[in-house]
Motif scaffolding. Structure first.
Motif, PDB file in Angstrom:
ATOM      1  N   HIS A  80       0.847  -1.187   0.000  1.00  0.00           N
ATOM      2  CA  HIS A  80       0.000   0.000   0.000  1.00  0.00           C
ATOM      3  C   HIS A  80       0.889   1.246   0.000  1.00  0.00           C
ATOM      4  O   HIS A  80       1.950   1.261   0.638  1.00  0.00           O
ATOM      5  CB  HIS A  80      -0.910  -0.020   1.237  1.00  0.00           C
ATOM      6  CG  HIS A  80      -2.007   0.988   1.188  1.00  0.00           C
ATOM      7  ND1 HIS A  80      -1.806   2.330   1.490  1.00  0.00           N
ATOM      8  CD2 HIS A  80      -3.328   0.868   0.869  1.00  0.00           C
ATOM      9  CE1 HIS A  80      -2.950   2.979   1.368  1.00  0.00           C
ATOM     10  NE2 HIS A  80      -3.881   2.121   0.981  1.00  0.00           N
ATOM     11  N   ARG A  88      -0.322  -2.376   5.466  1.00  0.00           N
ATOM     12  CA  ARG A  88      -1.139  -3.175   4.554  1.00  0.00           C
ATOM     13  C   ARG A  88      -0.371  -3.516   3.279  1.00  0.00           C
ATOM     14  O   ARG A  88       0.339  -2.669   2.719  1.00  0.00           O
ATOM     15  CB  ARG A  88      -2.410  -2.406   4.174  1.00  0.00           C
ATOM     16  CG  ARG A  88      -3.305  -2.054   5.351  1.00  0.00           C
ATOM     17  CD  ARG A  88      -4.350  -1.030   4.937  1.00  0.00           C
ATOM     18  NE  ARG A  88      -5.258  -1.548   3.913  1.00  0.00           N
ATOM     19  CZ  ARG A  88      -6.055  -0.768   3.183  1.00  0.00           C
ATOM     20  NH1 ARG A  88      -6.031   0.554   3.334  1.00  0.00           N
ATOM     21  NH2 ARG A  88      -6.872  -1.315   2.297  1.00  0.00           N
ATOM     22  N   GLU A 113      -5.670  -8.997   0.773  1.00  0.00           N
ATOM     23  CA  GLU A 113      -4.937  -8.041   1.609  1.00  0.00           C
ATOM     24  C   GLU A 113      -4.452  -8.749   2.869  1.00  0.00           C
ATOM     25  O   GLU A 113      -5.155  -9.584   3.447  1.00  0.00           O
ATOM     26  CB  GLU A 113      -5.844  -6.873   1.997  1.00  0.00           C
ATOM     27  CG  GLU A 113      -5.203  -5.900   2.972  1.00  0.00           C
ATOM     28  CD  GLU A 113      -6.149  -4.803   3.437  1.00  0.00           C
ATOM     29  OE1 GLU A 113      -5.961  -4.284   4.554  1.00  0.00           O
ATOM     30  OE2 GLU A 113      -7.097  -4.485   2.681  1.00  0.00           O
ATOM     31  N   ASP A 192      -9.259   1.258  -0.769  1.00  0.00           N
ATOM     32  CA  ASP A 192      -9.545   2.093   0.401  1.00  0.00           C
ATOM     33  C   ASP A 192     -11.005   2.515   0.452  1.00  0.00           C
ATOM     34  O   ASP A 192     -11.410   3.276   1.326  1.00  0.00           O
ATOM     35  CB  ASP A 192      -8.661   3.345   0.395  1.00  0.00           C
ATOM     36  CG  ASP A 192      -7.191   3.012   0.514  1.00  0.00           C
ATOM     37  OD1 ASP A 192      -6.864   2.113   1.327  1.00  0.00           O
ATOM     38  OD2 ASP A 192      -6.369   3.610  -0.196  1.00  0.00           O
TER      39      ASP A 192
END
Length: 413
Positions: A80, A88, A113, A192
């Motif tokens: 991320h 993440r 994830e 997100d």
């Protein structure tokens, strides 16, 4: 491929070994300089100044691999953009066929994830499945996920496998030309946003026919996709060819990149795939223009062919190799007529927009070639490049190695 007297020369500095088939390397911008390497059987290894060990092991979640050759496995790794703050990261891997998938299909591609448990160890129990896509055959899985400069996650998917984009799981006209399937496309999603993922409002097919997740389509097997870290931050994808042509595409949002109407920039006939028809289509099945490849070369199946499978790379934005700055560094899995001898290329942008990129082989100090199968390239936080290799054709043994591209030693000619 043009023949030039003064080809670029590089050295290869050994970084780490003991992998089976390293296919992805990522380095988050967290100030640590660590490298994270995805190995096909299902392990992510972390390598740093004071660490070298397992970061994540999901081998028990990956489909059983065929040791002779397999395109499935742990295929992609992306951190991320705010990894330093949120811990993440995301992986793409081939899972066993999920319940409810079409009967007789091969496996399910999964994007998940995960979160870190400690700085050098992920929490395998933190998995949150983001996306699952069922695959009719075992090959053509793409998988080199990446975050774009816009903060969205891009996911390349092959056409479902097999050959010619026909057969079980392939509709008339092929998955590559079908905007109602995710196969044969590059997706763009918001991890997100709402769970499991959100759709960026400016995605090309939002509000009209076509899957909202699709960013671009008309791809056969985008084996390694990367963003340029400078310039216009363009997206490049190497599209593995069928029998005749290997190619690299510069991805255009909403663009139809040709497969299976074209193989590279040549016409393609799925009923006669070993000959390129003379009449090259210019538009897709809905009348949209086809986006041409920027690099193309003949496959090893042709007389004078260069190699077997194109391996996508990066536009070089580092400092160690000034002769490569702004050039697209990519590779070939195996030189034509060889057994485990990959090639490194450097492509130069054309003087005029829209032209083909000229490319040359890069000579490697010591052996003048890689001396192993080239599986992928990687880029660290300083934009220096790495090459990922293995001596075996399939996921067996521990011959996989990571090298950094460095200047050649003095006196290399």
């Amino acid at each position: 491929m043009p023949e030039r007297a003064n080809r670029e020369r590089i050295g290869l500095k050994f970084i780490a070994g003991g992998f089976t088939m390293p296919v992805a390397l990522a380095s988050p911008a967290d100030g640590t300089g660590r490298l994270f390497v995805a190995d096909l059987p299902g392990v992510v290894r972390v390598i740093g100044a004071d660490v070298d060990g397992t970061f994540l092991d999901i081998a028990d979640r990956v489909v059983d691999l065929r040791t002779g050759y397999d395109e499935r496995g742990l295929l992609g790794l992306a951190f991320h953009p705010k990894f330093r703050e949120n811990g993440r990261f995301f992986v793409y891997y081939s899972a066993p066929l999920r319940a409810g998938a079409p009967e007789g299909w091969d496996h399910t591609s999964r994007v998940s994830e995960f979160a870190v448990a400690t700085p050098d160890r992920a929490d395998p129990g933190s998995e949150r499945v983001i996306l699952e896509v069922d695959q009719p055959q075992s090959n053509h899985n793409g998988g080199s996920i990446a975050f774009g400069p816009d903060g969205y996650l891009y996911i390349p998917l092959g056409d479902g496998g097999g050959a010619n984009d026909t057969g079980r799981g392939h509709p008339p006209g092929g998955n590559g030309q079908d905007i109602e399937t995710l196969l044969g496309s590059i997706l763009r999603i918001d991890v997100d946003g709402p769970r499991p993922y959100g759709i960026p409002p400016d995605n090309p097919f939002v509000g009209r026919a076509g899957r909202d997740e699709i960013c671009a389509y008309g791809l056969r097997n985008p084996w390694r996709m990367t963003f340029d870290a400078g310039g216009e931050y363009r997206l490049f994808a190497a599209d593995a060819g069928q029998y005749l042509w290997e190619s690299v595409k510069m991805i255009v949002p909403g663009g139809n990149h040709g497969w299976n109407l074209r193989e590279g920039n040549h016409a393609f006939d799925p009923d006669n795939p070993r000959e390129s028809p003379a009449d090259v289509p210019r538009t897709g099945r809905r009348g949209e223009p086809l986006v041409p490849a920027i690099i193309e070369y003949p496959n090893a199946n042709q007389p004078g062919g260069i190699g077997a499978v194109v391996i996508g790379g990066y536009v070089y934005r580092g400092k160690a190799l000034p002769g490569l700055v702004g050039r697209y560094v990519f590779g070939e899995w195996n030189r034509a007529g060889a057994d485990g001898d990959g090639i490194v290329f450097a492509a130069t942008p054309p003087e005029r927009a829209g032209g083909m990129w000229e490319f040359d082989e890069v000579e490697v100090a010591g052996s003048r070639s890689v001396g192993a199968y080239v599986l992928a390239f990687g880029e660290d936080a300083e934009h220096e490049l790495y090459i990922l290799t293995a001596e075996e054709r399939g996921p067996t043994g521990k011959t996989g190695r990571i090298y950094r591209l460095v200047p050649p030693p003095p006196g290399f000619t």
